[in-house]
Design an enzyme around this catalytic site. Sequence first.
Site, PDB file in Angstrom:
ATOM      1  N   GLU A   1       0.806  -1.339  -0.031  1.00  0.00           N
ATOM      2  CA  GLU A   1       0.010  -0.026  -0.137  1.00  0.00           C
ATOM      3  C   GLU A   1       0.993   1.959   0.040  1.00  0.00           C
ATOM      4  O   GLU A   1       0.532   1.983   0.777  1.00  0.00           O
ATOM      5  CB  GLU A   1      -0.601  -0.233   0.937  1.00  0.00           C
ATOM      6  CG  GLU A   1      -1.960  -0.790   1.378  1.00  0.00           C
ATOM      7  CD  GLU A   1      -2.894  -0.924   2.301  1.00  0.00           C
ATOM      8  OE1 GLU A   1      -2.405   0.163   3.238  1.00  0.00           O
ATOM      9  OE2 GLU A   1      -4.173  -1.952   1.871  1.00  0.00           O
TER      10      GLU A   1
ATOM     11  N   GLU B   1      -5.999  -8.415  -0.644  1.00  0.00           N
ATOM     12  CA  GLU B   1      -6.670  -8.314   0.903  1.00  0.00           C
ATOM     13  C   GLU B   1      -8.177  -7.938   0.400  1.00  0.00           C
ATOM     14  O   GLU B   1      -8.698  -6.852  -0.291  1.00  0.00           O
ATOM     15  CB  GLU B   1      -5.554  -7.677   1.324  1.00  0.00           C
ATOM     16  CG  GLU B   1      -4.776  -7.141   1.883  1.00  0.00           C
ATOM     17  CD  GLU B   1      -4.199  -6.098   2.397  1.00  0.00           C
ATOM     18  OE1 GLU B   1      -5.052  -5.286   3.337  1.00  0.00           O
ATOM     19  OE2 GLU B   1      -2.811  -5.181   3.225  1.00  0.00           O
TER      20      GLU B   1
HETATM   21  O1  AHR Z   1      -5.119  -6.066   6.841  1.00  0.00           O
HETATM   22  C1  AHR Z   1      -5.350  -5.096   7.425  1.00  0.00           C
HETATM   23  C2  AHR Z   1      -4.530  -4.098   7.004  1.00  0.00           C
HETATM   24  O2  AHR Z   1      -4.393  -3.652   5.718  1.00  0.00           O
HETATM   25  C3  AHR Z   1      -3.049  -4.001   6.294  1.00  0.00           C
HETATM   26  O3  AHR Z   1      -2.325  -3.876   7.162  1.00  0.00           O
HETATM   27  C4  AHR Z   1      -2.970  -2.875   5.198  1.00  0.00           C
HETATM   28  O4  AHR Z   1      -2.475  -3.508   4.332  1.00  0.00           O
HETATM   29  C5  AHR Z   1      -4.244  -2.500   5.024  1.00  0.00           C
HETATM   30  O5  AHR Z   1      -4.252  -1.269   4.839  1.00  0.00           O
END
Ligand code: AHR
Length: 507
Positions: free
Chosen positions: A178, A297
């Site tokens: 990110e 994610e």
């Molecule tokens: O999964 C939780 C968080 O969400 C992770 O660390 C990050 O990559 C995202 O913002």
Amino acid sequence: MSGKEMKTASLILDRDFAIAPVDERLYSSFIEQLGRAVYGGIYDPGNSNSDENGYRLDVLEKIRALKVPVIRYPGGNFVSGFRWEDAIGPRAQRPRRLDLAWATTETNEFGLHEFCDWSTKAGSQVMYAVNLGTRGLDAARNVVEYANHPGGTYWSDLRRRNGAEAPFGIKLWCLGNEMDGPWQIGQKTAYEYGRAANEAAKVMKWVDPSIELVACGSSAYDMPTFGAWELEMLDLCYENVDYVSLHRYYTNPTHDLKNFLAKSLDMDAFIKTVVALIDAVGGKKHSHKKLNLSFDEWNVWYHSNEQDKQIQAENHWGQSLPLLEDVYNFEDALLVGGMLITLLHNADRVKIACLAQLVNVIAPIMTSERGCWAQTTYWPFLYTSLYGRGTSLRPILKSPQYSSAEFDAVPFVDAAAVEGEDGSLTIFALNRSSDSDFQLSCDLRAFAGLRFDTHIVLHHEDIAATNTEAAPNTVAPVTRHECAQLDGRFTPVLPALSWNVIRFMKG
Ligand code: AHR
């Protein structure tokens, strides 16, 4: 049935209408050095459920049942401040560090060796993220050498001295996490990231040409940087990377069920937009290389936000704090089921997807000192992982539609279908309506010789129902086994607000 109004939707399937083979890595997950994911989650030395390594055996059993092919590690936001060398070698010498991402203390008691060993026991491969926040190509190439080079060099021999004679053989690597987010340690512009990712990718592949690399897409679809980020950073690293990452979490703070259940349409639009952006760069470059998507994610995440603020305020720099411990309800399971349907619809370009995360932290599996239990979201993930392998078929679906606060033309019934290598056919179907049961009239003329086998229904009368340690089976699927020959058509009933798995077998 429920006594509700009955409506009809229709579905035509044919094995000639294939989207793509499903990459089994669509059922991957994620464990971050965060909260109680590792400490007190998968690793809990001294607990009566743990083995001699400290691995929780009850948790391993639940994970193995999910058949998770790949697990991303060690972050997440955590990785952008992480020195991988801190978490190798004799435990007593590993430094304790401040983790700025989550305002906690990391002991480094659990690191690369432990995670690789544990993953093998979980039946999973490792997807390892390198730090492109505070570090860069040197640390990145060194960790590839440490993990994957057989021996005879500084880093590979150090691995052997640390107890792993054979290389870990990590095939999938994330180039940071990110990186356009202001919350990220070492946030970058698209230009800075594109250059850093390209140089890291180049040397990591020089160390081990067999690895595959994931470049960070923008951290969310609604980031101001989204779009321009993908175009600019890919312009700089396109030829040296293999996938672009997508991250997306959904919320329902206003308890708008109709709108919440439609959010898988946003996921679909997000995927299609990233595909367009990637292909635009490839086209501009006249490249023969096609990049695919790593949706590494995805989940629902919001229930724990207020609680987390309080925990962090009261325990600054604490260890293994119960952070991001969302308690998922039945409506979350419905959306997770809908998101899995969307991933199957996009199986031609989404090759990796990680449910974020796996244990305790926004997770399908929760632990206490006494045991572990499956949250509501465990069930759609389990059944799609078990039966969603093979070829994803293009569903020709007709369903009445509705509009919600953010979405137009939302089909009440959504469905995906997968033909297994054993000749089986599985339909995954979501009924978003709270007022109507739906008869799903399935035209299966192309599947002569199949018989109806099973209908699994995930349903609860209360959309707010949750599974807890005291009542772990409040939301659980009900399975109906039946052996009925098909005459080209099959019409199961999808109860109002339900997620369904309908299986047909040969013979
Ligand atoms: O999964 C939780 C968080 O969400 C992770 O660390 C990050 O990559 C995202 O913002």
